[in-house]
Motif scaffolding. Sequence first.
Motif, PDB file in Angstrom:
ATOM      1  N   TRP A  52       0.817  -1.217   0.000  1.00 57.61           N
ATOM      2  CA  TRP A  52       0.000   0.000   0.000  1.00 57.61           C
ATOM      3  C   TRP A  52       0.851   1.267   0.000  1.00 57.61           C
ATOM      4  O   TRP A  52       0.380   2.344  -0.374  1.00 57.61           O
ATOM      5  CB  TRP A  52      -0.970  -0.003   1.186  1.00 57.61           C
ATOM      6  CG  TRP A  52      -0.294  -0.117   2.512  1.00 57.61           C
ATOM      7  CD1 TRP A  52       0.015  -1.263   3.176  1.00 57.61           C
ATOM      8  CD2 TRP A  52       0.169   0.958   3.332  1.00 57.61           C
ATOM      9  NE1 TRP A  52       0.650  -0.984   4.366  1.00 57.61           N
ATOM     10  CE2 TRP A  52       0.750   0.383   4.492  1.00 57.61           C
ATOM     11  CE3 TRP A  52       0.151   2.336   3.218  1.00 57.61           C
ATOM     12  CZ2 TRP A  52       1.305   1.144   5.513  1.00 57.61           C
ATOM     13  CZ3 TRP A  52       0.714   3.097   4.238  1.00 57.61           C
ATOM     14  CH2 TRP A  52       1.271   2.498   5.368  1.00 57.61           C
ATOM     15  N   ASP A  55       1.155   3.399  -3.192  1.00 51.57           N
ATOM     16  CA  ASP A  55       0.065   4.284  -3.595  1.00 51.57           C
ATOM     17  C   ASP A  55       0.383   5.760  -3.364  1.00 51.57           C
ATOM     18  O   ASP A  55      -0.281   6.622  -3.925  1.00 51.57           O
ATOM     19  CB  ASP A  55      -1.221   3.938  -2.838  1.00 51.57           C
ATOM     20  CG  ASP A  55      -1.751   2.570  -3.202  1.00 51.57           C
ATOM     21  OD1 ASP A  55      -1.365   2.054  -4.272  1.00 51.57           O
ATOM     22  OD2 ASP A  55      -2.533   2.013  -2.415  1.00 51.57           O
ATOM     23  N   HIS A  56       1.379   6.054  -2.534  1.00 50.28           N
ATOM     24  CA  HIS A  56       1.730   7.452  -2.249  1.00 50.28           C
ATOM     25  C   HIS A  56       3.065   7.756  -2.923  1.00 50.28           C
ATOM     26  O   HIS A  56       4.123   7.361  -2.435  1.00 50.28           O
ATOM     27  CB  HIS A  56       1.831   7.673  -0.736  1.00 50.28           C
ATOM     28  CG  HIS A  56       2.039   9.106  -0.380  1.00 50.28           C
ATOM     29  ND1 HIS A  56       3.284   9.634  -0.154  1.00 50.28           N
ATOM     30  CD2 HIS A  56       1.167  10.131  -0.228  1.00 50.28           C
ATOM     31  CE1 HIS A  56       3.175  10.916   0.138  1.00 50.28           C
ATOM     32  NE2 HIS A  56       1.900  11.232   0.096  1.00 50.28           N
TER      33      HIS A  56
END
Length: 134
Positions: A52, A55-56
């Motif tokens: 995850w 995602d940034h």
Amino acid sequence: TYAFQRERYWTTGDPGLPRQTAGHPLLGTAVELADGGGTLYTGGLSLAGHPWLADHSVGGVPLLPGTAFVEMALAAGARAGCGAVEDLTVTEPLVLPEDGEVRLQCTVGEPDAAGARAFRVHAATGDDDPWTTH
């Protein structure tokens, strides 16, 4: 040491260093400092272990989000008896490599006169790379 003996004995690192898991996916292992003034958290971040995080990204470069810094500070602070983050300054973004892992050292300092504690995050991408303060 019998061939079919069902007990196993494995060493878990330095026997003189009391370690415990921090119970947090980003903080890893907690070590109480010998002078009783704080706690050191060690761990690692990778895109493979924490997908995850990909995602940034800014300009195509994956960075640890500011909210992750806040989450680590809140979790470490709660363990030290501090329930809030008064101020958070990220001095340098924490870049996550496409391959490999970033080693983390997070420290919670001893309380000041008002009971507040400093929280610091240091990271290094390789064994020979210097530690960067974030």
